[in-house]
Design an enzyme around this catalytic site. Structure first.
Site, short mmCIF file in Angstrom:
data_model
loop_
_atom_site.label_atom_id
_atom_site.label_comp_id
_atom_site.label_asym_id
_atom_site.label_seq_id
_atom_site.Cartn_x
_atom_site.Cartn_y
_atom_site.Cartn_z
N HIS A 42 -4.04 -9.72 -4.98
CA HIS A 42 -4.98 -10.12 -3.18
C HIS A 42 -6.46 -9.54 -4.87
CE1 HIS A 42 -2.52 -9.09 -0.17
NE2 HIS A 42 -2.57 -10.90 0.36
N SER A 69 4.60 -3.56 4.95
CA SER A 69 5.00 -3.80 6.37
C SER A 69 5.40 -5.39 5.87
CB SER A 69 4.09 -3.50 7.23
OG SER A 69 2.42 -4.68 6.81
N ALA A 91 0.63 -1.00 0.18
CA ALA A 91 -0.38 -0.10 0.71
C ALA A 91 0.57 1.23 0.38
CB ALA A 91 -1.14 -0.29 1.41
N ASN A 144 10.62 1.04 2.57
CA ASN A 144 9.80 0.84 3.38
C ASN A 144 10.44 2.02 4.42
OD1 ASN A 144 6.47 0.19 3.52
ND2 ASN A 144 7.27 -0.13 5.76
P1 NAD Z 1 0.62 -2.01 5.46
O1 NAD Z 1 -0.56 -0.99 5.31
O2 NAD Z 1 0.55 -3.03 5.95
O3 NAD Z 1 1.79 -1.42 5.04
C1 NAD Z 1 2.58 -0.18 4.63
C2 NAD Z 1 3.91 0.71 4.09
O4 NAD Z 1 4.52 1.28 3.95
C3 NAD Z 1 3.91 1.15 6.30
O5 NAD Z 1 4.81 0.49 6.76
C4 NAD Z 1 3.82 2.15 5.32
O6 NAD Z 1 4.72 2.97 7.04
C5 NAD Z 1 4.52 2.52 4.74
N1 NAD Z 1 4.57 3.92 3.59
C6 NAD Z 1 3.61 4.41 3.27
N2 NAD Z 1 3.29 5.17 2.46
C7 NAD Z 1 5.31 5.22 2.75
C8 NAD Z 1 5.65 6.47 1.41
N3 NAD Z 1 5.56 7.04 0.89
N4 NAD Z 1 6.99 6.25 1.65
C9 NAD Z 1 7.71 4.99 2.09
N5 NAD Z 1 7.43 4.38 3.19
C10 NAD Z 1 5.63 4.24 3.42
O7 NAD Z 1 0.52 -1.94 3.77
P2 NAD Z 1 0.38 -4.32 2.82
O8 NAD Z 1 2.00 -4.72 3.42
O9 NAD Z 1 0.49 -3.89 1.41
O10 NAD Z 1 -0.44 -4.61 3.49
C11 NAD Z 1 -1.78 -4.10 3.42
C12 NAD Z 1 -2.91 -4.58 3.11
O11 NAD Z 1 -3.69 -4.24 2.50
C13 NAD Z 1 -2.04 -4.78 1.32
O12 NAD Z 1 -2.89 -6.62 1.21
C14 NAD Z 1 -3.37 -4.56 0.12
O13 NAD Z 1 -3.54 -5.38 -0.24
C15 NAD Z 1 -4.34 -3.66 1.10
N6 NAD Z 1 -4.45 -2.21 0.61
C16 NAD Z 1 -4.31 -2.31 -0.67
C17 NAD Z 1 -4.03 -0.84 -0.56
C18 NAD Z 1 -4.10 -0.28 -2.42
O14 NAD Z 1 -4.31 -1.09 -2.68
N7 NAD Z 1 -3.88 1.03 -2.55
C19 NAD Z 1 -4.44 0.19 0.18
C20 NAD Z 1 -5.14 -0.50 1.97
C21 NAD Z 1 -4.40 -1.29 1.77
#
Ligand code: NAD
Length: 257
Positions: free
Chosen positions: A125, A200, A26, A224
């Protein structure tokens, strides 16, 4: 912000690599206006109750959760979002012939919109732009179902069979598509460099791509803002803004002579 020497080192590694595999989460899309789940401004960090909307068991069992899920889909920022420089850098990496596979946990479709090709992208996903019937398997554009919600159906049933409709995404507690996850893990094993971006690494089994690639001999780079459980097996860590640092590490070095 990551030290310039680390950015240069990773850029060198990418230049030398033959099969770069990227695993995104994300965090690659927050600069396109789509909040993540677990970051400091994440959807679940701000509202822990929202986690239920992403849980398949609640979705199936509770019409109130489905109604809330349809309302939240109406305003989902993915529908108006545009790729940011981070997405575009990965599309450029593919155009340069460097990208072996792009595994994404994201459901927003922004990697495809940025220009990465379907054959390289594993959306493990799913994708929020498509709807699916959980009974008969009908699939169709999400916007046509959202039009029904806007017109007053707060939990629209499948027009073919009356079953429960949902976005064609994999919620927590829902089974992954074996062919997609198998393809993604195979790509991780084939990588000579695995770059994780904005995840994450707390969602399994896909987070296992990191140790799997490592055991198969790949270099591991973790990009990250926050620490992850795999930082200790990474060859490098970058913690700056993805939309700024990803274009830098993906940029080709100028040709000599
Ligand atoms: P997560 O929310 O667990 O982790 C996201 C990580 O990205 C965090 O640790 C955060 O610190 C880091 N981060 C955020 N913006 C940043 C930036 N600009 N620069 C550097 N680091 C940054 O996300 P995940 O690991 O993808 O798991 C969440 C689940 O939620 C996934 O399965 C996904 O399918 C879903 N999800 C998807 C979306 C999307 O499609 N954009 C959005 C939210 C959640």
């Amino acid at each position: 912000m990551s030290p310039p020497a680390v950015i240069t080192k990773v850029r060198d590694w990418i230049a030398a690599a033959r099969r770069v595999v990227v695993l995104t989460g994300a965090g690659v899309s927050t600069d396109s206006g789509i909040p993540d789940f677990r970051g400091p401004n994440g959807v679940w960090t701000r509202n822990p109750a929202a986690e239920k909307l992403s849980d398949f068991r609640y979705y199936l069992a509770d019409p109130d959760i489905r109604r809330a899920a349809w309302q939240s889909r109406l305003d989902h920022p993915a529908f108006g979002a545009k790729p940011n420089p981070g997405h575009r850098a990965l599309a450029e990496l593919e155009r340069r012939g460097k990208l072996h596979a792009l595994i994404t946990q994201n459901i927003d479709g922004l990697h495809l919109q940025a220009g990465n090709s379907k054959v390289r992208v594993f959306e493990v996903h799913g994708n929020v732009h498509q709807a699916v019937c959980l009974s008969c398997g009908w699939k169709g554009p999400m916007q046509t179902v959202l039009d029904r919600v806007r017109a007053g159906e707060d939990d629209p049933p499948c027009k073919e069979c009356g079953g429960i409709l949902k976005s064609d995404t994999i919620s927590f507690g829902q089974q992954l598509v074996p062919a997609v996850i198998d393809g993604a893990m195979r790509a991780a094993r084939e990588a000579d460099l695995l770059l994780t971006v904005g995840t994450s690494l707390r969602v399994f089994p896909i987070a296992n791509a990191v140790p799997v690639a490592r055991d198969a001999g790949a270099r591991i780079v973790i990009m990250n803002a926050e620490a992850t459980q795999f930082d200790d097996i990474a060859d490098a860590r970058l913690d700056g803004l993805i939309s700024e640092e990803l274009p830098q590490v993906c940029a080709a070095w100028p040709k000599r002579g």
